[in-house]
Design a protein around this motif. Structure first.
Motif, PDB file in Angstrom:
ATOM      1  N   GLU A 108       0.809  -1.219   0.000  1.00 22.01           N
ATOM      2  CA  GLU A 108       0.000   0.000   0.000  1.00 22.01           C
ATOM      3  C   GLU A 108       0.849   1.278   0.000  1.00 22.01           C
ATOM      4  O   GLU A 108       0.385   2.355  -0.365  1.00 22.01           O
ATOM      5  CB  GLU A 108      -0.947   0.011   1.216  1.00 22.01           C
ATOM      6  CG  GLU A 108      -0.298   0.170   2.574  1.00 22.01           C
ATOM      7  CD  GLU A 108       0.347  -1.112   3.109  1.00 22.01           C
ATOM      8  OE1 GLU A 108       0.987  -1.040   4.173  1.00 22.01           O
ATOM      9  OE2 GLU A 108       0.203  -2.180   2.465  1.00 22.01           O
ATOM     10  N   ARG A 109       2.123   1.160   0.373  1.00 15.56           N
ATOM     11  CA  ARG A 109       3.029   2.313   0.390  1.00 15.56           C
ATOM     12  C   ARG A 109       3.567   2.643  -0.990  1.00 15.56           C
ATOM     13  O   ARG A 109       4.093   3.735  -1.216  1.00 15.56           O
ATOM     14  CB  ARG A 109       4.220   2.052   1.337  1.00 15.56           C
ATOM     15  CG  ARG A 109       3.851   1.881   2.763  1.00 15.56           C
ATOM     16  CD  ARG A 109       4.871   1.084   3.594  1.00 15.56           C
ATOM     17  NE  ARG A 109       6.256   1.274   3.253  1.00 15.56           N
ATOM     18  CZ  ARG A 109       6.976   0.403   2.535  1.00 15.56           C
ATOM     19  NH1 ARG A 109       6.425  -0.721   2.097  1.00 15.56           N
ATOM     20  NH2 ARG A 109       8.252   0.641   2.277  1.00 15.56           N
ATOM     21  N   ALA A 110       3.495   1.701  -1.910  1.00  9.97           N
ATOM     22  CA  ALA A 110       4.093   1.879  -3.235  1.00  9.97           C
ATOM     23  C   ALA A 110       3.331   2.920  -4.047  1.00  9.97           C
ATOM     24  O   ALA A 110       2.091   2.958  -4.037  1.00  9.97           O
ATOM     25  CB  ALA A 110       4.116   0.552  -3.987  1.00  9.97           C
ATOM     26  N   GLN A 111       4.076   3.757  -4.760  1.00  9.79           N
ATOM     27  CA  GLN A 111       3.451   4.729  -5.643  1.00  9.79           C
ATOM     28  C   GLN A 111       2.778   3.996  -6.804  1.00  9.79           C
ATOM     29  O   GLN A 111       3.278   2.969  -7.275  1.00  9.79           O
ATOM     30  CB  GLN A 111       4.512   5.706  -6.166  1.00  9.79           C
ATOM     31  CG  GLN A 111       5.232   6.466  -5.058  1.00  9.79           C
ATOM     32  CD  GLN A 111       6.235   7.449  -5.608  1.00  9.79           C
ATOM     33  OE1 GLN A 111       5.870   8.495  -6.129  1.00  9.79           O
ATOM     34  NE2 GLN A 111       7.530   7.113  -5.491  1.00  9.79           N
ATOM     35  N   PRO A 112       1.615   4.510  -7.283  1.00  6.99           N
ATOM     36  CA  PRO A 112       0.838   3.787  -8.313  1.00  6.99           C
ATOM     37  C   PRO A 112       1.634   3.406  -9.550  1.00  6.99           C
ATOM     38  O   PRO A 112       1.415   2.335 -10.123  1.00  6.99           O
ATOM     39  CB  PRO A 112      -0.281   4.789  -8.652  1.00  6.99           C
ATOM     40  CG  PRO A 112      -0.450   5.600  -7.405  1.00  6.99           C
ATOM     41  CD  PRO A 112       0.927   5.724  -6.820  1.00  6.99           C
ATOM     42  N   LEU A 113       2.564   4.265  -9.986  1.00  6.38           N
ATOM     43  CA  LEU A 113       3.354   3.960 -11.173  1.00  6.38           C
ATOM     44  C   LEU A 113       4.183   2.695 -10.991  1.00  6.38           C
ATOM     45  O   LEU A 113       4.478   1.987 -11.960  1.00  6.38           O
ATOM     46  CB  LEU A 113       4.286   5.148 -11.487  1.00  6.38           C
ATOM     47  CG  LEU A 113       5.268   4.976 -12.658  1.00  6.38           C
ATOM     48  CD1 LEU A 113       4.525   4.855 -13.983  1.00  6.38           C
ATOM     49  CD2 LEU A 113       6.254   6.141 -12.714  1.00  6.38           C
ATOM     50  N   PHE A 114       4.546   2.399  -9.726  1.00  8.01           N
ATOM     51  CA  PHE A 114       5.509   1.334  -9.432  1.00  8.01           C
ATOM     52  C   PHE A 114       4.839  -0.021  -9.174  1.00  8.01           C
ATOM     53  O   PHE A 114       5.280  -0.755  -8.305  1.00  8.01           O
ATOM     54  CB  PHE A 114       6.348   1.729  -8.211  1.00  8.01           C
ATOM     55  CG  PHE A 114       7.392   2.774  -8.478  1.00  8.01           C
ATOM     56  CD1 PHE A 114       8.721   2.428  -8.687  1.00  8.01           C
ATOM     57  CD2 PHE A 114       7.046   4.111  -8.540  1.00  8.01           C
ATOM     58  CE1 PHE A 114       9.681   3.395  -8.931  1.00  8.01           C
ATOM     59  CE2 PHE A 114       8.002   5.088  -8.781  1.00  8.01           C
ATOM     60  CZ  PHE A 114       9.318   4.731  -8.979  1.00  8.01           C
ATOM     61  N   VAL A 291      12.365   6.085  -6.259  1.00 10.90           N
ATOM     62  CA  VAL A 291      12.173   4.702  -5.816  1.00 10.90           C
ATOM     63  C   VAL A 291      10.683   4.466  -5.557  1.00 10.90           C
ATOM     64  O   VAL A 291       9.879   5.395  -5.585  1.00 10.90           O
ATOM     65  CB  VAL A 291      13.005   4.385  -4.553  1.00 10.90           C
ATOM     66  CG1 VAL A 291      14.489   4.501  -4.852  1.00 10.90           C
ATOM     67  CG2 VAL A 291      12.616   5.287  -3.385  1.00 10.90           C
ATOM     68  N   GLY A 292      10.338   3.216  -5.324  1.00 11.75           N
ATOM     69  CA  GLY A 292       8.940   2.819  -5.280  1.00 11.75           C
ATOM     70  C   GLY A 292       8.101   3.464  -4.197  1.00 11.75           C
ATOM     71  O   GLY A 292       6.890   3.593  -4.347  1.00 11.75           O
ATOM     72  N   VAL A 293       8.724   3.854  -3.113  1.00  8.13           N
ATOM     73  CA  VAL A 293       8.020   4.515  -2.012  1.00  8.13           C
ATOM     74  C   VAL A 293       8.522   5.951  -1.928  1.00  8.13           C
ATOM     75  O   VAL A 293       9.731   6.200  -1.952  1.00  8.13           O
ATOM     76  CB  VAL A 293       8.269   3.775  -0.682  1.00  8.13           C
ATOM     77  CG1 VAL A 293       7.650   4.521   0.492  1.00  8.13           C
ATOM     78  CG2 VAL A 293       7.698   2.351  -0.763  1.00  8.13           C
TER      79      VAL A 293
END
Length: 335
Positions: A108-114, A291-293
């Motif tokens: 759930e912490r990951a940015q939508p693009l990632f 990075v992803g977060v």
């Protein structure tokens, strides 16, 4: 002597029995990756401390090569986890039915693009890398070469024989550059540009980092590579400048996935959970601007907002057309 010998054997046996449960706790996980070797060393120091129960077996090759190996093994899969391989390739793997959807802890912490758009996702991104030129200022002075500022510049006759670039068939960096040019210019004009660029290419390398390393060593004036290597070479004292082309850098995303084989291995899920943890993200952020977060500091020397310097990548288009583009590239430029 006999009694002493029996005691010694017995002691060894008892020691082995006592160690047995500890040894049994080690769970093997086979990981395929395209992450740079020096980064793997850094990342695994932390992973080994945090995951002492895992026995990690790592296979590292360039993006194209590790992907070819993984695809070739589809009927006798060896890898449990894919770690840090281009998202474009992950989409190819997903479409081939080789990945098991998995939502790692903390997704759930990951940015939508990632992340893969499916729920649960088949892959999760960890960082973005972008195309950059390594320009050796000393070699440039020797040959009276102007500093390039754009992709268009690289096709000028003055650079003939002075440019080295990765082969897109073996290198993710090479493919992201070619795919970005074709997306940005459209295919007819994009191939015309690549035809002109090819006239200046001294060598197409197997590795995405080698062009920059060659430029840093003074073997070439310009290496088309990616930003991490450019900064590393400069930090080590090489007379190179990093150039982000003004039309926009192509970019790609390193991503992780659970394989069909790994679906049966709890250790694979454990590693993937760690691989998007704050600890892991903090390590990735030492090398990459995004990075992803969100919320991690950007390394010195890299743009604070990469959206201003990259050309948007349609990963689905890149994946869908990859085989066709590589076949056309090989027909035109394979040396």
């Amino acid at each position: 002597m006999l009694r002493a010998a029996v005691f010694t054997v017995g002691a060894v046996a008892l020691a082995a029995l006592a160690a047995g449960p500890a040894l049994a706790q080690k769970q093997t996980v086979v990981i395929y990756t395209a992450i740079e070797n020096e980064q793997i060393t850094d990342y695994m120091k932390a992973a080994n401390k945090t995951l002492p129960n895992l026995d990690v077996r790592m296979k590292r090759l360039s993006t194209g090569d590790i992907s070819a190996v993984f695809m070739a093994e589809k009927d006798n899969m060896q890898a449990d986890v894919i770690w840090g391989v281009a998202a474009t390739n992950m989409i190819v793997f997903k479409n081939a039915g080789l990945l098991e959807a998995y939502a790692p802890r903390g997704l759930e912490r990951a940015q939508p693009l990632f992340r893969d758009k499916a729920d649960p996702p088949s892959w999760v991104g960890i960082d973005i890398y972008m195309s950059a030129f390594c320009f050796n200022t000393e070699i440039a002075k020797k040959h009276a070469l102007p500093a390039p500022a754009s992709w268009a510049d690289l096709s000028k006759p003055v650079y003939k024989g002075h440019v080295v670039m990765p082969n897109p068939a073996s290198s993710g960096t090479g493919y992201l550059s070619v795919a970005s040019i074709l997306q940005r210019m459209g295919e007819p004009d994009g191939w015309k540009y690549l035809d002109a660029l090819n006239q200046n290419i001294a060598e197409y390398t197997k590795s995405g980092s080698k062009p920059c390393k060659d430029a840093a060593a003074g073997e070439r004036a310009i290496g088309v590579s990616f930003e991490y290597v450019a900064l590393e070479m400069k930090k080590k004292g090489a007379p190179v400048e990093m150039v982000l082309p003004k039309e926009g850098s192509g970019y790609e995303m390193e991503a992780n996935a659970l394989t069909k084989k790994g679906a049966k291995n709890p250790a694979a899920r454990q590693f993937l959970d760690w691989a998007i943890s704050d600890e892991a993200m903090g390590l990735y952020a030492k090398y990459f601007a995004a990075v992803g977060v969100a919320g991690f500091p950007v390394p010195e020397g890299l743009p604070k907002d990469i959206s201003k310097v990259v050309y948007p990548n349609d990963f689905d288009w890149s994946a869908k057309n990859r085989d066709r583009i590589l076949a056309e590239w090989q027909k035109r430029y394979a040396k």
